[in-house]
Design an enzyme around this catalytic site. Structure first.
Site, mmCIF file in Angstrom:
data_model
loop_
_atom_site.group_PDB
_atom_site.id
_atom_site.type_symbol
_atom_site.label_atom_id
_atom_site.label_comp_id
_atom_site.label_asym_id
_atom_site.label_seq_id
_atom_site.Cartn_x
_atom_site.Cartn_y
_atom_site.Cartn_z
ATOM 1 N N ASP A 9 0.809 -1.218 0.000
ATOM 2 C CA ASP A 9 0.000 0.000 0.000
ATOM 3 C C ASP A 9 0.842 1.269 0.000
ATOM 4 O O ASP A 9 0.462 2.286 0.561
ATOM 5 C CB ASP A 9 -0.982 -0.009 1.194
ATOM 6 C CG ASP A 9 -1.725 -1.328 1.272
ATOM 7 O OD1 ASP A 9 -2.294 -1.724 0.256
ATOM 8 O OD2 ASP A 9 -1.713 -1.972 2.333
ATOM 9 N N GLU A 10 1.993 1.211 -0.670
ATOM 10 C CA GLU A 10 2.866 2.385 -0.727
ATOM 11 C C GLU A 10 2.459 3.347 -1.849
ATOM 12 O O GLU A 10 2.987 4.456 -1.927
ATOM 13 C CB GLU A 10 4.329 1.965 -0.962
ATOM 14 C CG GLU A 10 4.952 1.114 0.141
ATOM 15 C CD GLU A 10 4.816 -0.374 -0.158
ATOM 16 O OE1 GLU A 10 4.069 -0.745 -1.090
ATOM 17 O OE2 GLU A 10 5.462 -1.173 0.545
ATOM 18 N N LYS A 12 2.031 1.962 -5.254
ATOM 19 C CA LYS A 12 2.699 1.398 -6.451
ATOM 20 C C LYS A 12 1.879 1.619 -7.713
ATOM 21 O O LYS A 12 2.429 1.911 -8.764
ATOM 22 C CB LYS A 12 2.930 -0.107 -6.277
ATOM 23 C CG LYS A 12 3.994 -0.448 -5.266
ATOM 24 C CD LYS A 12 4.183 -1.952 -5.153
ATOM 25 C CE LYS A 12 2.984 -2.658 -4.548
ATOM 26 N NZ LYS A 12 2.756 -2.423 -3.126
ATOM 27 N N LYS A 14 -0.166 3.993 -8.519
ATOM 28 C CA LYS A 14 -0.079 5.365 -8.999
ATOM 29 C C LYS A 14 1.284 5.648 -9.634
ATOM 30 O O LYS A 14 1.379 6.258 -10.699
ATOM 31 C CB LYS A 14 -0.304 6.301 -7.802
ATOM 32 C CG LYS A 14 -0.218 7.750 -8.151
ATOM 33 C CD LYS A 14 -0.267 8.611 -6.897
ATOM 34 C CE LYS A 14 0.561 9.834 -7.142
ATOM 35 N NZ LYS A 14 0.771 10.667 -5.993
ATOM 36 N N GLY A 36 -4.231 -4.474 -4.279
ATOM 37 C CA GLY A 36 -5.236 -3.446 -4.526
ATOM 38 C C GLY A 36 -4.509 -2.184 -4.936
ATOM 39 O O GLY A 36 -3.950 -1.491 -4.099
ATOM 40 N N HIS A 37 -4.454 -1.917 -6.228
ATOM 41 C CA HIS A 37 -3.736 -0.739 -6.712
ATOM 42 C C HIS A 37 -4.742 0.344 -7.101
ATOM 43 O O HIS A 37 -5.593 0.139 -7.949
ATOM 44 C CB HIS A 37 -2.845 -1.116 -7.905
ATOM 45 C CG HIS A 37 -1.703 -2.014 -7.517
ATOM 46 N ND1 HIS A 37 -0.874 -2.611 -8.421
ATOM 47 C CD2 HIS A 37 -1.259 -2.390 -6.302
ATOM 48 C CE1 HIS A 37 0.034 -3.332 -7.770
ATOM 49 N NE2 HIS A 37 -0.194 -3.213 -6.480
ATOM 50 N N THR A 124 -5.951 -11.956 2.955
ATOM 51 C CA THR A 124 -7.066 -11.306 2.255
ATOM 52 C C THR A 124 -8.180 -12.312 1.955
ATOM 53 O O THR A 124 -9.177 -11.956 1.333
ATOM 54 C CB THR A 124 -6.583 -10.694 0.935
ATOM 55 O OG1 THR A 124 -6.043 -11.742 0.119
ATOM 56 C CG2 THR A 124 -5.505 -9.639 1.159
ATOM 57 N N GLN A 220 2.111 -6.343 -3.488
ATOM 58 C CA GLN A 220 2.539 -6.484 -2.088
ATOM 59 C C GLN A 220 3.898 -5.789 -1.920
ATOM 60 O O GLN A 220 4.124 -4.795 -2.585
ATOM 61 C CB GLN A 220 2.592 -7.949 -1.637
ATOM 62 C CG GLN A 220 1.220 -8.597 -1.513
ATOM 63 C CD GLN A 220 0.720 -9.127 -2.838
ATOM 64 O OE1 GLN A 220 1.417 -9.828 -3.532
ATOM 65 N NE2 GLN A 220 -0.500 -8.789 -3.203
ATOM 66 N N LYS A 327 2.917 10.007 -0.397
ATOM 67 C CA LYS A 327 1.932 10.386 0.641
ATOM 68 C C LYS A 327 2.502 11.257 1.743
ATOM 69 O O LYS A 327 2.002 11.206 2.876
ATOM 70 C CB LYS A 327 1.329 9.115 1.265
ATOM 71 C CG LYS A 327 0.405 8.337 0.341
ATOM 72 C CD LYS A 327 -0.499 7.464 1.181
ATOM 73 C CE LYS A 327 -1.520 6.712 0.361
ATOM 74 N NZ LYS A 327 -2.501 6.021 1.190
ATOM 75 N N VAL A 410 2.576 13.876 -3.363
ATOM 76 C CA VAL A 410 1.908 14.820 -2.455
ATOM 77 C C VAL A 410 0.383 14.776 -2.593
ATOM 78 O O VAL A 410 -0.306 15.667 -2.121
ATOM 79 C CB VAL A 410 2.429 16.267 -2.679
ATOM 80 C CG1 VAL A 410 3.864 16.403 -2.205
ATOM 81 C CG2 VAL A 410 2.305 16.693 -4.143
HETATM 82 P P1 IMP Z 1 -2.479 -13.120 1.476
HETATM 83 O O1 IMP Z 1 -1.560 -12.517 0.469
HETATM 84 O O2 IMP Z 1 -3.930 -12.888 1.159
HETATM 85 O O3 IMP Z 1 -2.166 -14.568 1.742
HETATM 86 O O4 IMP Z 1 -2.222 -12.369 2.873
HETATM 87 C C1 IMP Z 1 -0.996 -12.501 3.583
HETATM 88 C C2 IMP Z 1 -0.608 -11.178 4.218
HETATM 89 O O5 IMP Z 1 -0.252 -10.248 3.199
HETATM 90 C C3 IMP Z 1 -1.706 -10.502 5.032
HETATM 91 O O6 IMP Z 1 -1.114 -9.851 6.146
HETATM 92 C C4 IMP Z 1 -2.291 -9.475 4.070
HETATM 93 O O7 IMP Z 1 -2.901 -8.406 4.745
HETATM 94 C C5 IMP Z 1 -1.021 -9.054 3.336
HETATM 95 N N1 IMP Z 1 -1.273 -8.549 1.987
HETATM 96 C C6 IMP Z 1 -1.518 -9.263 0.871
HETATM 97 N N2 IMP Z 1 -1.659 -8.467 -0.189
HETATM 98 C C7 IMP Z 1 -1.482 -7.211 0.240
HETATM 99 C C8 IMP Z 1 -1.463 -5.944 -0.406
HETATM 100 O O8 IMP Z 1 -1.631 -5.808 -1.631
HETATM 101 N N3 IMP Z 1 -1.247 -4.866 0.395
HETATM 102 C C9 IMP Z 1 -1.017 -4.985 1.731
HETATM 103 N N4 IMP Z 1 -1.010 -6.142 2.378
HETATM 104 C C10 IMP Z 1 -1.232 -7.252 1.642
#
Ligand code: IMP
Length: 423
Positions: A9-10, A12, A14, A36-37, A124, A220, A327, A410
């Protein structure tokens, strides 16, 4: 390559979208619809889970590489959503070697998380871990199996026998029907996905041979990496730069620029150690201001101050050539901003990430505190638009990381970046 340096969630999506315009191809190399981008274009917000961010440009071929696990239902929903909003998805290509996320993966993700109780990982629930586990166990179904109904059904029957035994005998759940699954995958999904299936290794290398630029889009992040993250609180793939070689079919020498993306603070969804985590009113203020709720799950994210120890590890693991810091406008309201420059435990100072996770759980961050800028940064377009305090914050992070920062985010929009020659 664009790679996350924290726990995801940095921003990426954008950043990828911003630099994609110079590219011929954008390739996702790992993960699945757990990503989730979020991309904001002309005030319209798009949330992508599987389709590479390059889809918004007419000249780009978006590619889902072999390292990704593909849930066909999510993929088709995403295509329908984009096409419904006027975004053409016909150039999208999906690797035949990518693995399929199956209904039993999602069911197993849910029941194992429930079974783990207070030890749950906080996944997730998309079936990502179980899909990668089957890939490693060599019982996975691949995207190319959608092209051969006989093979698909044979593989499904074998694997479902085992999965149903586990679901019924271990977790007391109802067995899943092979006819149902085959019906959906072969009759509903396959006809729509078949035209997109391609030899993506060939596509990527043809583009490189023609002198075109290819962007590798990580999902991720570094500390969710299966090998290098805070195991077991990780995802089941390799988001680090090395994972891009495997997940897109490239060799290390094909990659010439690795942009690490970092937020000016840190967030985490799910469980696991988090040395700079904030609790209480300071956390509430940041979460509210930064709207730190998951794109995929809607969960409230955990928040904390920027951690330069983790950043230095991310520089090492990904051979980062530069950092894009995002951000920082979310810190506008703070009187003081902090950067963790090292950890301390039992009188010992740690400048680098301790390999033993029990240490990481217990360390105390050593902070450098800077005066906040208390100015709205969202309209800044050049370094000279930023107050000295904000520039000092950026400079401290660059100095601590040991690699230059060239872009500072920003605001949520594609153009809300301040370009630095190098900090
Ligand atoms: P999984 O990828 O659904 O197996 O989740 C494993 C871990 O990775 C959990 O802590 C999720 O919250 C985290 N995670 C997976 N995908 C994302 C992402 O795109 N952003 C932030 N955390 C993620």
């Amino acid at each position: 390559m664009v790679v996350g340096t924290q726990w995801g969630d940095e921003g990426k999506g954008k950043l990828t979208d911003l630099i994609a315009k110079e590219m011929a191809m954008v390739v996702r190399y790992q993960g699945g619809h757990n990503a989730g981008h979020t991309i904001v274009i002309d005030g319209e917000t798009f949330a992508l889970q599987l389709i590479p961010s390059g889809v918004f440009y007419d000249h780009i071929v978006p590619v889902i590489g072999n390292g990704v696990v593909v849930d066909p239902k999510t993929l088709l929903n995403e295509i329908d959503m984009l096409e419904g909003r006027g975004v053409d998805c016909s150039r999208l290509r999906v690797s035949g070697n990518a693995h399929l996320v199956m209904p039993y993966h999602q069911e197993l993700d849910r029941v194992t998380e429930r079974y783990l109780g207070k030890n749950k990982l906080g996944t997730t629930l998309g079936g990502i871990g179980p899909a990668y586990a089957d890939k490693a166990a060599r019982i996975g179904l691949r995207v190319q199996d959608l092209l051969d109904a006989k093979i698909f059904r044979e593989k499904l029957d074998v694997v479902l026998r085992e999965k149903n035994a586990i679901l019924a005998k271990v977790y007391n759940r109802l067995p899943l029907s092979a006819d149902d699954i085959a019906g959906r995958y072969l009759d509903e999904y396959a006809p729509r996905i078949a035209p997109l299936i391609a030899d993506c290794v060939g596509l990527v290398h043809d583009a490189l041979d023609a002198g075109q630029h290819v962007l590798l889009e990580g999902a991720q992040a570094t500390f969710l990496d299966l090998d290098h993250g805070t195991y077991p609180f990780v995802t089941s793939s390799n988001p680090v730069a090395g994972g891009a070689c495997v997940g897109a079919g490239l060799g290390p020498r094909d990659i010439d620029r690795v942009i690490g993306i970092a937020k000016g603070y840190i967030t985490r969804v799910g469980a696991g150690p988090f040395p700079t985590e904030l609790i209480g009113p300071e956390a509430d203020a940041l979460i509210e201001r930064a709207r730190e709720f998951g794109t995929v799950t809607g969960r409230r994210r955990r928040v904390g101050w920027f951690d330069a120890v983790m950043m230095r590890q991310a520089v090492r693991l990904n051979s980062l050539s530069e950092i894009a810091l995002t951000k920082i406008d979310k810190l506008d309201a703070f009187d003081t901003v902090k950067v963790c420059v090292a950890y301390e435990l039992d009188g010992k100072r740690y400048d680098h990430l301790p390999y033993h996770q029990s240490v990481l759980h217990k360390v105390t961050p050593i902070y450098e505190e800077l005066p906040g800028w208390r100015t709205d940064l969202s309209t800044a377009t050049e370094p000279s638009d930023m107050p000295a305090e904000a520039k000092n914050f950026v400079a401290l992070i660059a100095e601590q990381a040991g690699v230059p920062i060239r872009l500072v985010g920003v605001g949520p929009s594609r153009d809300q970046f301040v370009h630095f020659a190098a900090v």
